[in-house]
Design a protein around this motif. Structure first.
Motif, PDB file in Angstrom:
ATOM      1  N   UNK A  20       1.276  -1.205   0.305  1.00 57.25           N
ATOM      2  CA  UNK A  20       0.171  -0.100  -0.194  1.00 57.25           C
ATOM      3  C   UNK A  20       1.043   1.114   0.030  1.00 57.25           C
ATOM      4  N   UNK A  21       1.809   1.364   0.678  1.00 60.70           N
ATOM      5  CA  UNK A  21       2.742   2.856   0.913  1.00 60.70           C
ATOM      6  C   UNK A  21       3.462   2.850  -0.283  1.00 60.70           C
ATOM      7  N   UNK A  22       3.783   1.641  -1.094  1.00 57.30           N
ATOM      8  CA  UNK A  22       4.864   1.860  -2.165  1.00 57.30           C
ATOM      9  C   UNK A  22       3.891   2.344  -3.320  1.00 57.30           C
ATOM     10  N   UNK A  23       2.605   1.785  -3.293  1.00 51.58           N
ATOM     11  CA  UNK A  23       2.005   2.401  -4.198  1.00 51.58           C
ATOM     12  C   UNK A  23       1.561   3.765  -3.876  1.00 51.58           C
ATOM     13  N   UNK A  24       1.265   3.667  -2.928  1.00 56.39           N
ATOM     14  CA  UNK A  24       0.685   6.003  -2.764  1.00 56.39           C
ATOM     15  C   UNK A  24       1.715   6.316  -2.828  1.00 56.39           C
ATOM     16  N   UNK A  25       3.155   5.762  -2.478  1.00 54.40           N
ATOM     17  CA  UNK A  25       4.534   6.758  -2.168  1.00 54.40           C
ATOM     18  C   UNK A  25       4.640   7.210  -3.691  1.00 54.40           C
ATOM     19  N   UNK A  72      -5.422  11.539   6.289  1.00 55.25           N
ATOM     20  CA  UNK A  72      -4.315  10.677   5.951  1.00 55.25           C
ATOM     21  C   UNK A  72      -4.854   9.569   7.164  1.00 55.25           C
ATOM     22  N   UNK A  73      -5.016   9.845   8.083  1.00 52.85           N
ATOM     23  CA  UNK A  73      -5.982   8.967   8.808  1.00 52.85           C
ATOM     24  C   UNK A  73      -7.181   8.653   9.157  1.00 52.85           C
ATOM     25  N   UNK A  74      -7.789   9.377   9.218  1.00 57.72           N
ATOM     26  CA  UNK A  74      -8.973   9.266   8.590  1.00 57.72           C
ATOM     27  C   UNK A  74     -10.388   8.670   7.606  1.00 57.72           C
ATOM     28  N   UNK A  75      -9.466   9.415   6.480  1.00 54.38           N
ATOM     29  CA  UNK A  75      -9.988   9.452   4.507  1.00 54.38           C
ATOM     30  C   UNK A  75     -10.013   8.090   4.135  1.00 54.38           C
ATOM     31  N   UNK A  81      -2.159  16.240  -2.338  1.00 58.31           N
ATOM     32  CA  UNK A  81      -1.005  16.320  -2.756  1.00 58.31           C
ATOM     33  C   UNK A  81      -1.607  18.215  -4.097  1.00 58.31           C
ATOM     34  N   UNK A  82      -2.464  17.507  -4.502  1.00 56.65           N
ATOM     35  CA  UNK A  82      -2.714  18.761  -5.811  1.00 56.65           C
ATOM     36  C   UNK A  82      -3.759  20.113  -5.157  1.00 56.65           C
ATOM     37  N   UNK A  83      -3.938  19.719  -3.783  1.00 59.42           N
ATOM     38  CA  UNK A  83      -4.923  21.016  -2.947  1.00 59.42           C
ATOM     39  C   UNK A  83      -3.904  21.746  -2.463  1.00 59.42           C
ATOM     40  N   UNK A  84      -2.321  21.578  -2.602  1.00 56.48           N
ATOM     41  CA  UNK A  84      -1.079  22.355  -1.876  1.00 56.48           C
ATOM     42  C   UNK A  84      -0.794  21.560  -1.048  1.00 56.48           C
ATOM     43  N   UNK A  85      -1.078  20.185  -0.585  1.00 57.53           N
ATOM     44  CA  UNK A  85      -0.422  19.987   0.923  1.00 57.53           C
ATOM     45  C   UNK A  85       1.657  19.728   0.376  1.00 57.53           C
ATOM     46  N   UNK A  86       1.729  19.711   1.492  1.00 58.12           N
ATOM     47  CA  UNK A  86       3.204  19.338   1.070  1.00 58.12           C
ATOM     48  C   UNK A  86       3.478  18.020   0.978  1.00 58.12           C
ATOM     49  N   UNK A  87       3.746  17.448  -0.026  1.00 52.41           N
ATOM     50  CA  UNK A  87       4.356  15.727  -0.599  1.00 52.41           C
ATOM     51  C   UNK A  87       4.960  15.374   0.859  1.00 52.41           C
ATOM     52  N   UNK A  88       6.330  16.049   1.442  1.00 52.37           N
ATOM     53  CA  UNK A  88       7.034  15.112   2.603  1.00 52.37           C
ATOM     54  C   UNK A  88       5.495  14.819   3.059  1.00 52.37           C
ATOM     55  N   UNK A  89       4.790  15.752   4.042  1.00 53.61           N
ATOM     56  CA  UNK A  89       3.974  15.687   5.412  1.00 53.61           C
ATOM     57  C   UNK A  89       3.004  14.748   4.894  1.00 53.61           C
ATOM     58  N   UNK A  90       2.580  14.596   2.930  1.00 57.20           N
ATOM     59  CA  UNK A  90       1.632  13.227   2.767  1.00 57.20           C
ATOM     60  C   UNK A  90       2.211  12.201   3.085  1.00 57.20           C
ATOM     61  N   UNK A  91       3.164  12.175   2.125  1.00 59.60           N
ATOM     62  CA  UNK A  91       3.665  10.337   2.437  1.00 59.60           C
ATOM     63  C   UNK A  91       3.869  10.498   3.856  1.00 59.60           C
ATOM     64  N   UNK A  92       4.329  10.735   4.576  1.00 61.55           N
ATOM     65  CA  UNK A  92       4.403  10.913   6.437  1.00 61.55           C
ATOM     66  C   UNK A  92       3.283  10.267   7.281  1.00 61.55           C
ATOM     67  N   UNK A  93       2.394  11.239   7.038  1.00 62.33           N
ATOM     68  CA  UNK A  93       1.072  11.071   7.548  1.00 62.33           C
ATOM     69  C   UNK A  93      -0.184   9.583   6.544  1.00 62.33           C
ATOM     70  N   UNK A  94       0.676   9.795   5.628  1.00 65.20           N
ATOM     71  CA  UNK A  94      -0.148   8.009   4.774  1.00 65.20           C
ATOM     72  C   UNK A  94       0.148   7.041   5.379  1.00 65.20           C
ATOM     73  N   UNK A  95       2.050   6.790   5.310  1.00 69.47           N
ATOM     74  CA  UNK A  95       2.597   5.962   5.848  1.00 69.47           C
ATOM     75  C   UNK A  95       1.800   5.825   7.849  1.00 69.47           C
ATOM     76  N   UNK A  96       1.828   6.455   8.392  1.00 68.71           N
ATOM     77  CA  UNK A  96       1.669   6.465   9.799  1.00 68.71           C
ATOM     78  C   UNK A  96      -0.206   5.629   9.417  1.00 68.71           C
ATOM     79  N   UNK A  97      -0.581   5.908   8.752  1.00 66.01           N
ATOM     80  CA  UNK A  97      -2.409   5.541   8.388  1.00 66.01           C
ATOM     81  C   UNK A  97      -2.660   4.105   7.891  1.00 66.01           C
ATOM     82  N   UNK A  98      -1.422   4.853   7.065  1.00 65.56           N
ATOM     83  CA  UNK A  98      -1.453   2.923   6.367  1.00 65.56           C
ATOM     84  C   UNK A  98      -0.747   2.190   6.960  1.00 65.56           C
TER      85      UNK A  98
END
Length: 168
Positions: free
Chosen positions: A56-61, A115-118, A132-149
Protein backbone atom coordinates in the motif's frame (compact mmCIF):
# COMPACT_ATOMS: atom_id res chain seq x y z
CA UNK A 1 -12.54 -10.86 -2.16
CA UNK A 2 -12.74 -14.56 -2.95
CA UNK A 3 -10.58 -14.02 -6.03
CA UNK A 4 -7.94 -12.22 -3.97
CA UNK A 5 -7.92 -15.00 -1.39
CA UNK A 6 -7.72 -17.61 -4.16
CA UNK A 7 -4.90 -15.71 -5.86
CA UNK A 8 -2.86 -15.48 -2.67
CA UNK A 9 -3.47 -19.06 -1.58
CA UNK A 10 -2.57 -20.34 -5.07
CA UNK A 11 0.97 -19.04 -4.67
CA UNK A 12 3.64 -21.25 -3.12
CA UNK A 13 3.71 -20.75 0.66
CA UNK A 14 7.11 -19.06 0.45
CA UNK A 15 5.68 -16.40 -1.93
CA UNK A 16 2.28 -15.75 -0.40
CA UNK A 17 3.64 -12.65 1.32
CA UNK A 18 4.35 -11.27 -2.17
CA UNK A 19 0.71 -11.85 -3.10
CA UNK A 20 -0.34 -9.96 0.04
CA UNK A 21 1.98 -7.12 -0.94
CA UNK A 22 0.42 -6.92 -4.40
CA UNK A 23 -3.07 -6.99 -2.91
CA UNK A 24 -2.12 -4.18 -0.52
CA UNK A 25 -1.32 -1.98 -3.52
CA UNK A 26 -4.87 -2.26 -4.90
CA UNK A 27 -7.06 0.78 -4.16
CA UNK A 28 -10.06 -0.05 -1.94
CA UNK A 29 -8.23 -3.19 -0.71
CA UNK A 30 -5.10 -1.55 0.67
CA UNK A 31 -3.27 -2.47 3.87
CA UNK A 32 -6.36 -3.16 5.94
CA UNK A 33 -7.95 -5.81 3.73
CA UNK A 34 -4.60 -7.00 2.42
CA UNK A 35 -3.40 -7.83 5.92
CA UNK A 36 -6.69 -9.56 6.73
CA UNK A 37 -6.52 -11.64 3.55
CA UNK A 38 -2.93 -12.58 4.33
CA UNK A 39 -3.93 -13.74 7.81
CA UNK A 40 -6.90 -15.71 6.44
CA UNK A 41 -4.66 -17.43 3.87
CA UNK A 42 -2.23 -18.47 6.59
CA UNK A 43 0.63 -16.04 6.15
CA UNK A 44 2.14 -15.40 9.60
CA UNK A 45 0.41 -12.36 11.10
CA UNK A 46 3.43 -10.00 11.32
CA UNK A 47 4.49 -10.85 7.76
CA UNK A 48 0.95 -10.45 6.39
CA UNK A 49 0.60 -7.06 8.05
CA UNK A 50 4.04 -5.85 6.96
CA UNK A 51 3.56 -7.05 3.37
CA UNK A 52 0.17 -5.35 3.03
CA UNK A 53 1.54 -2.12 4.52
CA UNK A 54 4.57 -2.11 2.21
CA UNK A 55 2.44 -2.78 -0.89
CA UNK A 56 0.00 0.00 0.00
CA UNK A 57 2.76 2.45 0.96
CA UNK A 58 4.81 1.88 -2.19
CA UNK A 59 1.78 2.40 -4.43
CA UNK A 60 0.77 5.53 -2.51
CA UNK A 61 4.34 6.88 -2.67
CA UNK A 62 4.53 6.48 -6.44
CA UNK A 63 1.17 8.20 -6.94
CA UNK A 64 2.10 11.08 -4.61
CA UNK A 65 5.37 11.67 -6.46
CA UNK A 66 3.52 11.64 -9.80
CA UNK A 67 0.78 13.96 -8.49
CA UNK A 68 3.38 16.35 -7.10
CA UNK A 69 5.25 16.44 -10.42
CA UNK A 70 1.97 17.06 -12.25
CA UNK A 71 1.00 19.84 -9.87
CA UNK A 72 4.38 21.53 -10.17
CA UNK A 73 4.14 21.43 -13.94
CA UNK A 74 0.57 22.80 -13.90
CA UNK A 75 1.55 25.62 -11.54
CA UNK A 76 4.49 26.52 -13.79
CA UNK A 77 2.25 26.54 -16.88
CA UNK A 78 -0.35 28.71 -15.12
CA UNK A 79 2.34 31.10 -13.93
CA UNK A 80 3.74 31.33 -17.46
CA UNK A 81 0.27 32.13 -18.79
CA UNK A 82 -0.28 34.67 -16.02
CA UNK A 83 -3.43 32.99 -14.72
CA UNK A 84 -4.93 34.44 -11.56
CA UNK A 85 -6.77 33.16 -8.53
CA UNK A 86 -10.00 33.44 -10.55
CA UNK A 87 -8.83 30.55 -12.72
CA UNK A 88 -8.22 28.46 -9.59
CA UNK A 89 -11.71 29.30 -8.35
CA UNK A 90 -13.17 28.23 -11.70
CA UNK A 91 -11.35 24.89 -11.45
CA UNK A 92 -12.71 24.44 -7.91
CA UNK A 93 -16.26 24.56 -9.25
CA UNK A 94 -15.64 21.50 -11.45
CA UNK A 95 -14.73 19.12 -8.60
CA UNK A 96 -16.77 15.97 -8.04
CA UNK A 97 -18.70 15.39 -4.82
CA UNK A 98 -16.03 13.04 -3.48
CA UNK A 99 -13.31 15.56 -4.31
CA UNK A 100 -15.27 18.23 -2.50
CA UNK A 101 -15.71 15.94 0.50
CA UNK A 102 -11.96 15.31 0.65
CA UNK A 103 -11.25 19.05 0.19
CA UNK A 104 -13.59 19.98 3.06
CA UNK A 105 -11.95 17.33 5.27
CA UNK A 106 -8.53 18.57 4.18
CA UNK A 107 -9.44 22.18 5.03
CA UNK A 108 -10.86 21.13 8.40
CA UNK A 109 -8.47 18.40 9.60
CA UNK A 110 -5.35 18.92 7.49
CA UNK A 111 -3.03 16.24 6.19
CA UNK A 112 -2.99 14.20 9.44
CA UNK A 113 -6.78 13.99 9.72
CA UNK A 114 -7.37 13.06 6.09
CA UNK A 115 -4.51 10.55 6.18
CA UNK A 116 -5.82 8.81 9.28
CA UNK A 117 -9.55 8.96 8.53
CA UNK A 118 -9.73 9.53 4.77
CA UNK A 119 -9.74 5.83 3.97
CA UNK A 120 -13.42 5.78 4.94
CA UNK A 121 -14.10 8.03 1.94
CA UNK A 122 -11.54 7.04 -0.71
CA UNK A 123 -8.42 4.88 -0.93
CA UNK A 124 -5.21 6.30 0.49
CA UNK A 125 -3.69 6.42 -2.98
CA UNK A 126 -6.45 8.73 -4.22
CA UNK A 127 -6.72 10.93 -1.12
CA UNK A 128 -2.95 11.38 -0.98
CA UNK A 129 -2.78 12.46 -4.63
CA UNK A 130 -5.71 14.83 -4.04
CA UNK A 131 -4.05 16.42 -1.02
CA UNK A 132 -0.90 17.07 -3.02
CA UNK A 133 -3.11 18.53 -5.74
CA UNK A 134 -4.69 20.83 -3.14
CA UNK A 135 -1.20 22.11 -2.33
CA UNK A 136 -0.21 19.99 0.68
CA UNK A 137 3.44 19.22 1.21
CA UNK A 138 4.42 16.03 -0.61
CA UNK A 139 6.61 14.92 2.31
CA UNK A 140 3.91 15.58 4.91
CA UNK A 141 1.40 13.60 2.88
CA UNK A 142 3.81 10.67 2.51
CA UNK A 143 4.66 10.58 6.22
CA UNK A 144 1.07 10.87 7.43
CA UNK A 145 -0.23 8.41 4.85
CA UNK A 146 2.35 5.85 5.98
CA UNK A 147 1.20 6.39 9.57
CA UNK A 148 -2.43 5.88 8.52
CA UNK A 149 -1.66 2.89 6.29
CA UNK A 150 0.33 1.29 9.12
CA UNK A 151 -2.37 1.82 11.74
CA UNK A 152 -5.15 0.49 9.49
CA UNK A 153 -3.02 -2.50 8.42
CA UNK A 154 -2.12 -3.42 11.99
CA UNK A 155 -5.68 -2.93 13.23
CA UNK A 156 -7.33 -5.10 10.60
CA UNK A 157 -4.52 -7.67 10.66
CA UNK A 158 -4.89 -8.10 14.41
CA UNK A 159 -8.69 -8.28 14.14
CA UNK A 160 -8.38 -10.93 11.43
CA UNK A 161 -5.93 -12.91 13.56
CA UNK A 162 -8.28 -12.75 16.54
CA UNK A 163 -11.17 -13.87 14.33
CA UNK A 164 -9.20 -16.77 12.88
CA UNK A 165 -8.15 -17.84 16.38
CA UNK A 166 -11.79 -17.78 17.53
CA UNK A 167 -12.80 -20.06 14.64
CA UNK A 168 -10.14 -22.66 15.49
Amino acid sequence: MDQLVDFTSSLPAALQWLGVMLIGAIPFVESYLGSAIGVLVGVPVPIAILAAIVGNAVCMFVLVVLADAGRQKAVAVRAAKGETAAADLERTETRSRKQEKVKRAFDRFGVPGVSLLGQWVLPSQITSAMMVGFGASRNAVIVWQIVGITLWGIGFGVLAALGVNLLR
